[in-house]
Design an enzyme around this catalytic site. Structure first.
Site, PDB file in Angstrom:
ATOM      1  N   TYR A  78      -1.700  -0.856  11.038  1.00 45.99           N
ATOM      2  CA  TYR A  78      -2.042  -1.488   9.745  1.00 45.99           C
ATOM      3  C   TYR A  78      -0.948  -1.182   8.721  1.00 45.99           C
ATOM      4  O   TYR A  78      -0.422  -2.082   8.056  1.00 45.99           O
ATOM      5  CB  TYR A  78      -3.405  -0.973   9.243  1.00 45.99           C
ATOM      6  CG  TYR A  78      -3.537  -1.055   7.751  1.00 45.99           C
ATOM      7  CD1 TYR A  78      -3.747  -2.275   7.123  1.00 45.99           C
ATOM      8  CD2 TYR A  78      -3.400   0.090   6.953  1.00 45.99           C
ATOM      9  CE1 TYR A  78      -3.824  -2.355   5.737  1.00 45.99           C
ATOM     10  CE2 TYR A  78      -3.483   0.020   5.578  1.00 45.99           C
ATOM     11  CZ  TYR A  78      -3.684  -1.204   4.973  1.00 45.99           C
ATOM     12  OH  TYR A  78      -3.738  -1.281   3.605  1.00 45.99           O
ATOM     13  N   LYS A 110       2.115  -3.624   6.635  1.00 42.77           N
ATOM     14  CA  LYS A 110       2.475  -3.642   5.205  1.00 42.77           C
ATOM     15  C   LYS A 110       3.979  -3.405   5.043  1.00 42.77           C
ATOM     16  O   LYS A 110       4.649  -4.086   4.259  1.00 42.77           O
ATOM     17  CB  LYS A 110       1.691  -2.566   4.434  1.00 42.77           C
ATOM     18  CG  LYS A 110       0.196  -2.810   4.366  1.00 42.77           C
ATOM     19  CD  LYS A 110      -0.132  -4.015   3.504  1.00 42.77           C
ATOM     20  CE  LYS A 110      -1.620  -4.279   3.377  1.00 42.77           C
ATOM     21  NZ  LYS A 110      -1.911  -5.591   2.796  1.00 42.77           N
ATOM     22  N   SER A 138       0.837  -1.201   0.000  1.00 41.95           N
ATOM     23  CA  SER A 138       0.000   0.000   0.000  1.00 41.95           C
ATOM     24  C   SER A 138       0.867   1.244   0.000  1.00 41.95           C
ATOM     25  O   SER A 138       1.965   1.253   0.571  1.00 41.95           O
ATOM     26  CB  SER A 138      -0.853  -0.026   1.270  1.00 41.95           C
ATOM     27  OG  SER A 138      -1.447   1.232   1.486  1.00 41.95           O
TER      28      SER A 138
HETATM   29  N1  UFG Z   1     -12.433  11.318   3.586  1.00 40.29           N
HETATM   30  C1  UFG Z   1     -13.423  12.213   3.952  1.00 40.29           C
HETATM   31  N2  UFG Z   1     -14.571  11.718   4.483  1.00 40.29           N
HETATM   32  C2  UFG Z   1     -14.792  10.375   4.662  1.00 40.29           C
HETATM   33  C3  UFG Z   1     -13.770   9.473   4.287  1.00 40.29           C
HETATM   34  C4  UFG Z   1     -12.598   9.983   3.756  1.00 40.29           C
HETATM   35  O1  UFG Z   1     -13.275  13.420   3.810  1.00 40.29           O
HETATM   36  O2  UFG Z   1     -15.866  10.005   5.174  1.00 40.29           O
HETATM   37  C5  UFG Z   1     -11.198  11.838   2.971  1.00 40.29           C
HETATM   38  C6  UFG Z   1      -9.929  11.529   3.746  1.00 40.29           C
HETATM   39  O3  UFG Z   1      -9.682  12.521   4.705  1.00 40.29           O
HETATM   40  C7  UFG Z   1      -8.893  11.496   2.620  1.00 40.29           C
HETATM   41  C8  UFG Z   1      -9.675  10.951   1.421  1.00 40.29           C
HETATM   42  O4  UFG Z   1     -11.050  11.189   1.722  1.00 40.29           O
HETATM   43  O5  UFG Z   1      -8.458  12.793   2.310  1.00 40.29           O
HETATM   44  C9  UFG Z   1      -9.483   9.470   1.175  1.00 40.29           C
HETATM   45  O6  UFG Z   1      -9.746   8.758   2.379  1.00 40.29           O
HETATM   46  P1  UFG Z   1      -9.909   7.166   2.396  1.00 40.29           P
HETATM   47  O7  UFG Z   1     -10.228   6.769   3.804  1.00 40.29           O
HETATM   48  O8  UFG Z   1     -10.831   6.737   1.331  1.00 40.29           O
HETATM   49  O9  UFG Z   1      -8.466   6.637   1.980  1.00 40.29           O
HETATM   50  P2  UFG Z   1      -7.039   6.928   2.657  1.00 40.29           P
HETATM   51  O10 UFG Z   1      -6.228   7.659   1.646  1.00 40.29           O
HETATM   52  O11 UFG Z   1      -7.121   7.496   4.000  1.00 40.29           O
HETATM   53  O12 UFG Z   1      -6.537   5.441   2.905  1.00 40.29           O
HETATM   54  C10 UFG Z   1      -6.459   4.530   1.857  1.00 40.29           C
HETATM   55  C11 UFG Z   1      -6.733   3.113   2.352  1.00 40.29           C
HETATM   56  C12 UFG Z   1      -5.647   2.638   3.246  1.00 40.29           C
HETATM   57  C13 UFG Z   1      -4.333   2.815   2.606  1.00 40.29           C
HETATM   58  C14 UFG Z   1      -4.141   4.250   2.161  1.00 40.29           C
HETATM   59  C15 UFG Z   1      -2.876   4.384   1.385  1.00 40.29           C
HETATM   60  O13 UFG Z   1      -7.940   3.073   3.077  1.00 40.29           O
HETATM   61  O14 UFG Z   1      -5.852   1.248   3.454  1.00 40.29           O
HETATM   62  O15 UFG Z   1      -5.200   4.619   1.309  1.00 40.29           O
HETATM   63  O16 UFG Z   1      -2.516   5.698   1.260  1.00 40.29           O
HETATM   64  F1  UFG Z   1      -3.358   2.492   3.453  1.00 40.29           F
END
Ligand code: UFG
Length: 335
Positions: free
Chosen positions: A148, A152, A123
Site C-alpha cells: 500500500y 503511494k 501519505s
Molecule cells: N494501534 C494500537 N491498537 C490498534 C490500532 C493501532 O495500538 O488497535 C497503534 C499503532 O500501533 C500505532 C498507532 O496506534 O502506534 C496508530 O495506528 P493506526 O493504524 O491508526 O495508524 P498508522 O500510523 O499505522 O497508519 C496510518 C494509516 C496509513 C498510513 C500511515 C502513515 O492507516 O494508511 O498512517 O504513517 F499510511
C-alpha cells in the site's frame, strides 16, 4: 469544476464540504466500493448544495472520458484508492493494479481534456522506516514497509516525472499524517469495513460496546511512555489543506511537482490518545498491552513549516476536538 475521485470516502467527503462551502463546484466520482451513496445527500445537508455525483471506477478510462466530456474539469483531487495495509500485503497485485491504473487513467484523460492541475492524496507512509522525526518533505522517502505504502510512493514518482515532462502540468503531493475526527454535524465520518485497523475507529467502537477492548500494540518502543507516537490531525483541517493546495495551484505559472506534509507537527502516543478520548467522551476504554504490530514504527510526526509558509495553512483543531467529533460521529451515524 473540481473532480474529487473517491469523493464519497472519509477524506474526500470532508474535502467536498470545504470546497462547496467556499463556493466551488465539485463533482464526486466513486465506485462506492468503500463508501455509500447517501454520503452525497449528507454533504448536501451540511452545505445546502448537493454535489454532482458519478458512480464509476476511476480505472475505467472510457467512463472517465465521458465524465470529462460532461463537465468542464479544471482540477482533479485524487483520493480514490485502496488503503488497507494488511490487505495490501496479502494481495499486492490488487493494490498495484488499482492504485496505479487509476492514476495513469486520470493522467491520460486529463491530458486529452487539457486539465492541468492534479492534487494527490499521498501519505506519511512514504517516509517508511526512516526514524529521523520530525519528517520534512526532504526526508528520505521510499523505504515503505508494505505494498500500500509503495503504491503511494510510486504514484508520487509517476506524477513527478509527468510534471517534469510537461511544464503545463501542476502537481501537489499531500502527505497526510494520521487523520481522525469527523465533521461537527456528525453526518459524515470514517466508516471502516469490518474490524477497524486504525486506532481511533477501534477506540470509538470499543466505547460504543461493539468491541470488547482495545489492544495497544507494544509498550516497549523508544518513546516517552513506550507506545507508538503519531501525528493525529483533524480531518476538517486536512480537508482545508486541499483547499489551500488548490489555491496555490491556481497561482500564476505554477507548473512542477510540489510536496507538502499535512499534519499538526505534534506527536501523541497511543496512551495519550486513549486518555484524551476518555476525557472528551467521559467513557473509560478497556485496553490490554499486546505484541508490537509488524511494520509499525516508533514515531511518525511532521515538520509542517513548509505548508504553513507556502500554502498559508495550519491545523487548528485540538486533540480533544478530534476525539469529541469522532465520538459524536460514532454515536450519531457510524452504524
Ligand atoms: N494501534 C494500537 N491498537 C490498534 C490500532 C493501532 O495500538 O488497535 C497503534 C499503532 O500501533 C500505532 C498507532 O496506534 O502506534 C496508530 O495506528 P493506526 O493504524 O491508526 O495508524 P498508522 O500510523 O499505522 O497508519 C496510518 C494509516 C496509513 C498510513 C500511515 C502513515 O492507516 O494508511 O498512517 O504513517 F499510511
Amino acid at each position: 469544476m473540481i473532480l474529487l475521485t473517491g469523493g464519497t470516502g472519509y477524506i474526500g467527503s470532508h474535502t467536498a464540504v470545504e470546497f462547496i462551502n467556499e463556493g466551488y463546484d465539485v463533482v464526486l466520482a466513486d465506485d462506492l466500493s468503500n463508501s455509500e451513496r447517501r454520503v452525497v445527500d449528507r454533504i448536501g445537508q451540511i452545505t445546502g448544495k448537493v454535489p454532482a455525483f458519478e458512480e464509476l471506477d476511476v480505472c475505467d478510462k472510457a467512463a472517465l472520458d465521458r465524465l470529462f466530456r460532461k463537465y468542464h474539469i479544471d482540477a482533479v483531487v485524487h483520493f480514490a484508492g485502496y488503503k488497507a495495509v494488511g490487505e495490501s500485503v496479502a494481495e499486492p497485485v490488487k493494490y498495484y493494479r488499482n492504485n496505479l491504473d487509476s492514476t495513469l487513467a486520470l493522467l491520460e484523460v486529463m491530458k486529452v481534456h487539457n486539465c492541468r492541475k492534479f492534487i494527490f492524496s499521498s501519505s506519511a507512509t512514504v517516509y517508511g522506516e526512516n526514524q529521523d522525526v520530525p519528517f520534512t518533505e526532504d526526508s528520505p522517502a521510499g523505504s515503505c514497509t508494505n505494498p500500500y505504502g509503495r503504491t503511494k510512493f510510486f504514484i508520487e514518482q509517476i506524477l513527478s516525472d509527468c510534471a517534469k515532462a510537461d511544464p503545463e502540468l501542476s502537481v501537489v503531493l499531500l502527505r497526510y499524517f494520521n487523520p481522525i475526527g469527523a465533521h461537527e454535524s456528525g453526518l459524515i465520518g470514517e466508516k471502516p469495513n469490518g474490524v477497524p485497523n486504525n486506532l481511533m475507529p477501534y477506540i470509538t467502537q470499543t466505547a460504543a460496546g461493539i468491541r470488547h477492548h482495545l489492544s495497544v500494540f507494544g509498550n516497549d518502543y523508544d518513546t516517552p511512555d513506550g507506545t507508538g507516537v503519531r501525528d493525529y490531525i483533524h480531518v476538517v483541517d486536512l480537508a482545508q489543506g486541499h483547499l489551500a493546495a488548490y489555491r496555490y495551484l491556481c497561482g500564476a505559472g505554477k507548473g512542477g511537482c510540489h510536496t507538502f506534509n499535512l499534519g499538526t507537527g505534534k506527536g501523541s502516543s497511543v496512551l495519550e490518545i486513549i486518555h484524551a478520548f476518555e476525557e472528551a467522551a467521559g467513557i473509560a476504554i478497556p485496553y490490554e498491552i499486546t505484541e508490537r504490530r509488524p511494520g509499525d514504527i516508533a514515531e511518525c510526526y511532521a515538520d509542517v513549516s513548509k505548508a504553513e509558509k507556502i500554502l498559508g495553512w495550519k491545523a487548528v483543531h485540538s486533540l480533544k476536538e478530534m476525539c469529541a467529533s469522532s465520538w459524536n460521529w460514532q454515536q450519531k451515524s457510524a452504524e
